[in-house]
Design a protein around this motif. Structure first.
Motif, PDB file in Angstrom:
ATOM      1  N   ARG A  99       3.741  -8.527  12.136  1.00 23.87           N
ATOM      2  CA  ARG A  99       3.838  -9.048  10.762  1.00 23.87           C
ATOM      3  C   ARG A  99       3.093 -10.374  10.681  1.00 23.87           C
ATOM      4  NH1 ARG A  99       9.950  -8.079   8.584  1.00 23.87           N
ATOM      5  NH2 ARG A  99      10.002  -5.835   8.853  1.00 23.87           N
ATOM      6  N   VAL A 111       0.559 -15.370  -7.239  1.00 27.99           N
ATOM      7  CA  VAL A 111       0.185 -15.650  -5.838  1.00 27.99           C
ATOM      8  C   VAL A 111       0.220 -17.145  -5.540  1.00 27.99           C
ATOM      9  CG1 VAL A 111      -1.232 -13.586  -5.566  1.00 27.99           C
ATOM     10  CG2 VAL A 111      -2.322 -15.708  -6.273  1.00 27.99           C
ATOM     11  N   ARG A 139       6.355  -8.882   4.706  1.00 33.89           N
ATOM     12  CA  ARG A 139       7.216  -7.851   5.300  1.00 33.89           C
ATOM     13  C   ARG A 139       6.447  -6.640   5.809  1.00 33.89           C
ATOM     14  NH1 ARG A 139      10.834 -10.033   1.454  1.00 33.89           N
ATOM     15  NH2 ARG A 139      12.787 -10.631   2.453  1.00 33.89           N
ATOM     16  N   LEU A 140       5.135  -6.624   5.559  1.00 31.08           N
ATOM     17  CA  LEU A 140       4.325  -5.513   6.063  1.00 31.08           C
ATOM     18  C   LEU A 140       3.554  -5.972   7.292  1.00 31.08           C
ATOM     19  CD1 LEU A 140       2.818  -4.063   2.738  1.00 31.08           C
ATOM     20  CD2 LEU A 140       4.929  -3.418   3.904  1.00 31.08           C
ATOM     21  N   THR A 141       3.222  -5.020   8.153  1.00 28.96           N
ATOM     22  CA  THR A 141       2.425  -5.364   9.328  1.00 28.96           C
ATOM     23  C   THR A 141       0.977  -5.629   8.886  1.00 28.96           C
ATOM     24  OG1 THR A 141       1.761  -3.093   9.715  1.00 28.96           O
ATOM     25  CG2 THR A 141       3.815  -3.818  10.761  1.00 28.96           C
ATOM     26  N   ASN A 155      -2.541 -14.866   1.409  1.00 24.28           N
ATOM     27  CA  ASN A 155      -1.762 -13.988   0.511  1.00 24.28           C
ATOM     28  C   ASN A 155      -1.529 -12.602   1.100  1.00 24.28           C
ATOM     29  OD1 ASN A 155      -1.327 -15.873  -1.453  1.00 24.28           O
ATOM     30  ND2 ASN A 155      -3.201 -15.396  -2.552  1.00 24.28           N
ATOM     31  N   LEU A 156      -0.957 -12.571   2.268  1.00 26.68           N
ATOM     32  CA  LEU A 156      -0.569 -11.292   2.870  1.00 26.68           C
ATOM     33  C   LEU A 156       0.901 -11.029   2.522  1.00 26.68           C
ATOM     34  CD1 LEU A 156      -2.179 -11.833   6.392  1.00 26.68           C
ATOM     35  CD2 LEU A 156      -3.115 -10.505   4.500  1.00 26.68           C
ATOM     36  N   ILE A 157       1.279  -9.744   2.547  1.00 30.86           N
ATOM     37  CA  ILE A 157       2.682  -9.395   2.275  1.00 30.86           C
ATOM     38  C   ILE A 157       3.462  -9.622   3.573  1.00 30.86           C
ATOM     39  CG2 ILE A 157       4.263  -7.610   1.430  1.00 30.86           C
ATOM     40  CD1 ILE A 157       2.058  -8.037  -0.592  1.00 30.86           C
ATOM     41  N   GLU A 176      -0.522  -2.434   7.732  1.00 29.37           N
ATOM     42  CA  GLU A 176      -0.008  -2.016   6.418  1.00 29.37           C
ATOM     43  C   GLU A 176      -0.564  -2.891   5.297  1.00 29.37           C
ATOM     44  OE1 GLU A 176       4.243  -0.219   8.062  1.00 29.37           O
ATOM     45  OE2 GLU A 176       4.100  -2.317   7.442  1.00 29.37           O
ATOM     46  N   GLU A 232      -3.873  -1.460   4.647  1.00 29.94           N
ATOM     47  CA  GLU A 232      -3.721  -0.145   4.005  1.00 29.94           C
ATOM     48  C   GLU A 232      -3.314  -0.284   2.535  1.00 29.94           C
ATOM     49  OE1 GLU A 232      -1.637   3.068   6.066  1.00 29.94           O
ATOM     50  OE2 GLU A 232      -1.649   1.784   7.823  1.00 29.94           O
ATOM     51  N   ARG A 242       9.693   1.411   3.605  1.00 25.73           N
ATOM     52  CA  ARG A 242       9.478   0.171   4.367  1.00 25.73           C
ATOM     53  C   ARG A 242      10.088  -1.011   3.611  1.00 25.73           C
ATOM     54  NH1 ARG A 242       8.575  -2.460   8.051  1.00 25.73           N
ATOM     55  NH2 ARG A 242       6.677  -3.008   9.122  1.00 25.73           N
ATOM     56  N   GLN A 243       9.861  -1.027   2.307  1.00 25.29           N
ATOM     57  CA  GLN A 243      10.377  -2.130   1.486  1.00 25.29           C
ATOM     58  C   GLN A 243      11.898  -2.105   1.431  1.00 25.29           C
ATOM     59  OE1 GLN A 243       8.672  -4.511   0.610  1.00 25.29           O
ATOM     60  NE2 GLN A 243       6.613  -3.958  -0.018  1.00 25.29           N
ATOM     61  N   MET A 281      -0.176   4.972   6.260  1.00 20.68           N
ATOM     62  CA  MET A 281       1.070   4.767   5.523  1.00 20.68           C
ATOM     63  C   MET A 281       0.973   5.450   4.160  1.00 20.68           C
ATOM     64  SD  MET A 281       2.879   1.160   4.447  1.00 20.68           S
ATOM     65  CE  MET A 281       1.383   0.557   3.681  1.00 20.68           C
ATOM     66  N   ARG A 328       5.628 -13.104  -5.992  1.00 18.65           N
ATOM     67  CA  ARG A 328       4.370 -13.381  -5.296  1.00 18.65           C
ATOM     68  C   ARG A 328       3.781 -12.069  -4.727  1.00 18.65           C
ATOM     69  NH1 ARG A 328       2.546 -15.589  -0.353  1.00 18.65           N
ATOM     70  NH2 ARG A 328       0.794 -16.996  -0.732  1.00 18.65           N
ATOM     71  N   GLU A 329       4.660 -11.280  -4.168  1.00 17.31           N
ATOM     72  CA  GLU A 329       4.217  -9.994  -3.597  1.00 17.31           C
ATOM     73  C   GLU A 329       3.584  -9.106  -4.673  1.00 17.31           C
ATOM     74  OE1 GLU A 329       7.306  -7.941  -1.398  1.00 17.31           O
ATOM     75  OE2 GLU A 329       6.442  -6.010  -1.959  1.00 17.31           O
ATOM     76  N   ALA A 366      13.256  -3.361   4.635  1.00 10.80           N
ATOM     77  CA  ALA A 366      13.053  -4.808   4.806  1.00 10.80           C
ATOM     78  C   ALA A 366      14.158  -5.624   4.140  1.00 10.80           C
ATOM     79  CB  ALA A 366      11.691  -5.201   4.245  1.00 10.80           C
ATOM     80  N   ILE A 407       0.209 -10.296  -5.492  1.00 12.95           N
ATOM     81  CA  ILE A 407      -0.771  -9.910  -4.463  1.00 12.95           C
ATOM     82  C   ILE A 407      -1.218  -8.460  -4.684  1.00 12.95           C
ATOM     83  CG2 ILE A 407      -1.113  -9.511  -1.994  1.00 12.95           C
ATOM     84  CD1 ILE A 407       0.876 -11.867  -1.518  1.00 12.95           C
ATOM     85  N   TYR A 408      -0.244  -7.589  -4.943  1.00 12.07           N
ATOM     86  CA  TYR A 408      -0.606  -6.190  -5.189  1.00 12.07           C
ATOM     87  C   TYR A 408      -1.582  -6.087  -6.355  1.00 12.07           C
ATOM     88  CZ  TYR A 408       3.186  -4.582  -2.092  1.00 12.07           C
ATOM     89  OH  TYR A 408       3.997  -4.348  -1.013  1.00 12.07           O
TER      90      TYR A 408
END
Lengths: 229, 372
Positions: free
Chosen positions: A144, B369, A103-105, A99-101, A108, A111, B9-10, B1, B274-275, B13, B278-279
């Protein structure tokens, strides 16, 4: 590692009679757990027995339907407000599917877990860099997840879970997709965390990981079973 | 960041999504800018007409569709001159005519020679026409320059030839682009014998302008006094309608832009469930998730608003070139219009992104997720 006796007063995680249903399906039907501070416990059992669900309830990602659950001194069965803060400060979770994002490295992603903490942005970057270096991902920090192998992604997920120095680390198959060298790095980190008083509760079918646990707790058909001798 | 860095960044993207959102805001903002400048410019042009007379206030017929169509009898003007507190009341007839393709809306002012000085007319060259002349006119010096005429020349208006006796300037630039006729001649041309369009009133020294205006309003119920642009709508319905159209157009533009932002933000939300899960699962508060979604919309909309201002400026320049608007529409760029347009962009972003942001904040982390 050897097993040890846990005093109920000295528990990082206490679960009594925990139940969880999804519609008509009962997934957990009386889970009892007492895990002390600094203990490393692995839930074992067949697929579909409810191991991951236990982790999710402990991470306050969903509420239990019955029973009592206290994690890091917080009664989760009441599912009070402030669960985000609880997840951010007390818990670190490594998901089975990372479950990583995307679009982020990698940096990131690590972070991102530290937003809302006392750390400033430079400190967040330094901490993420340090964790990725520790997990042998220094040269992949600006990549990424989509360009990484499963093992690398898994280690980024571990780094993210450790970002806020959680009291309780929950890990769903943390070494499942790792080669021996990578698994050794993760196990080394787990040993350091336990020595520092972090409680680790993992779900695993990996014998390498299980060999390092203080205890194995079997779950069968949504119930905890007495540990094997 | 930083959190702002994450927002950028978003956006980076998803360039197409950002472009569509910015486009929706840009269209709305350009409409607001164009309508705002158009309305302000027309209002300024119209209110300059009131200021020509170097007066404390102007008198017009109440509720006319256009101020130029206002009619006041010369008898009433004389009566206004006798109202206590009034020092002087000058009546002027205003009409328009088509001079040529470049000057389709020539503004004609009918004024007695004796009223020129109190009206603020300063003769720069030549001399005034005679009060009973039927073939003499004077030209505002700007108009004279534009049409290439000078004292002694002839000019043809609506098939009639007139002799230019003098060039003049007035206290406001608008008056310098007019042509001035003897009042009786212009009354005859417009079949408005004994009528003027506007009255320009000066009050006695020390008298209260407000009290004198109120006295005139009470004494002449068919007339209205205009002391400021804000009073203008009482006399000129067109301007009231233009202002209403501006408000209506801006609301419509806002609705279109909000729908655009909402649409793209909602699509983005479905792509990113999903993103957001995750947050939430790593400890983000709902407020932070809302901040991310609305922050992205605000940044994109801010850029969109700038593009919109540029588009609005281009639109105004196109409108300025339209023959139908020459002479009436002189663009007036007020900073308030641009500030309002930027604020409009931000408000549109906020309301367009609010619902998707709330949806994102309230996703169940685990369900989200688990989505593929």
């Amino acid at each position: 590692m050897s097993s040890r006796t846990v005093d109920a007063q000295d528990c990082a995680i206490v679960a009594r009679g925990l139940t969880k249903r999804y519609g008509q399906l009962t997934v957990l039907d009386g889970v009892d757990l007492e895990i002390g501070h600094g203990e490393f416990v692995v839930l074992v059992g067949p697929s579909g027995s409810g191991k991951s669900t236990v982790l999710h309830l402990i991470a306050a990602l969903e509420p239990a339907d019955g029973g009592e659950l206290i994690v890091a001194g917080q009664a989760l069965h009441r599912h009070a407000r402030g669960m985000s803060r609880f997840r951010r400060r007390e818990i670190g979770i490594v998901f089975q599917l990372h479950n990583l994002i995307p679009r982020l490295t990698a940096r990131e992603n690590v972070e991102a877990a530290m937003f809302g903490t006392h750390r400033g942005h430079r400190e967040r970057t330094d901490r993420a860099t340090e964790l990725l270096e520790r997990l042998d991902l220094a040269d992949r920090a600006d990549e990424r997840p989509t360009t990484m192998s499963g093992g690398e992604r898994q280690r980024v997920a571990v780094a993210r879970a450790l970002a806020n120095e959680p009291k309780v680390l929950l890990a769903d198959e943390p070494t499942g997709s790792l080669d021996t060298a990578s698994a050794d790095i993760v196990l080394e980190i787990f040993a350091e965390l336990i020595a520092g008083g972090t409680t680790i509760l993992a779900v695993s079918h990996d014998a390498r990981l299980n060999a390092h646990a203080n205890r194995l707790v079997p779950i069968v058909a949504g119930k905890t079973e007495p540990a094997a001798p | 960041m930083t959190f702002f860095g994450l927002i950028l960044r978003q956006i980076h993207a998803r360039p197409l999504r950002a472009l569509l959102t910015a486009g929706a805001v840009a269209i709305g903002v350009s409409a607001v800018v164009a309508l705002g400048v158009l309305t302000a410019s027309l209002k300024l042009t119209a209110t300059q007409l009131l200021e020509v007379g170097r007066a404390d206030f102007t008198v017009a017929q109440k509720h006319t569709d256009d101020l130029i169509n206002s009619t006041i009898s010369e008898d009433d003007m004389a009566a206004i001159g006798r109202v206590p507190g009034v020092s002087r009341a000058v009546g002027a007839l205003i009409s328009t005519d088509n001079y040529n393709a470049d000057n389709p809306l020539l503004i004609e002012v009918g004024l007695k020679p004796s009223d020129q000085e109190p009206f603020g007319v300063d003769i720069l060259a030549g001399k005034s026409y005679a009060a009973d002349s039927t073939s003499d006119v004077m030209l505002g010096y700007v108009l004279a320059k534009n049409i290439g005429k000078q004292v002694g020349d002839n000019l043809v208006i609506d098939g009639n030839t007139y002799h230019v006796t003098g060039l003049y300037s007035t206290n406001v630039s608008f008056g310098n682009s007019t042509v001035m006729f003897p009042l009786s001649k212009l009354q005859g041309m417009n079949r408005l014998a004994g009528q003027v369009s506007l009255g320009f009133v000066q009050v006695d020294k020390g008298a209260s302008i407000k009290d004198v205006a109120k006295r005139i309003d009470e004494t002449f119920p068919q007339l209205t006094t205009i002391r400021s642009a804000a009073d203008f709508g009482r006399a000129d319905r067109n301007l009231t309608l233009i202002s209403a159209a501006n408000t209506g157009g801006s609301i419509l533009a806002a609705m279109i832009a909000i729908t655009g932002v909402l649409n793209t933000s909602l699509l983005s939300f479905f792509e990113r469930i999903r993103e957001f899960g995750i947050y939430r699962s790593i400890g983000w508060t709902r407020r932070r998730v809302i901040g991310l979604v609305i922050g992205e919309a605000l940044v994109v909309s801010f850029a969109g608003a700038f593009i919109g201002i540029l588009l609005g400026w281009v639109t105004i320049n196109v409108l300025e070139q339209l023959r139908q608007l020459r002479g009436i529409f002189v663009p007036t760029y007020q900073s308030s219009i641009f500030i309002r347009s930027l604020a409009f962009g931000m408000i549109v972003a906020f309301f367009g992104a609010l619902y998707p942001a709330l949806r994102a904040a309230f996703v169940a982390p685990l369900k989200a997720v688990r989505r593929e």
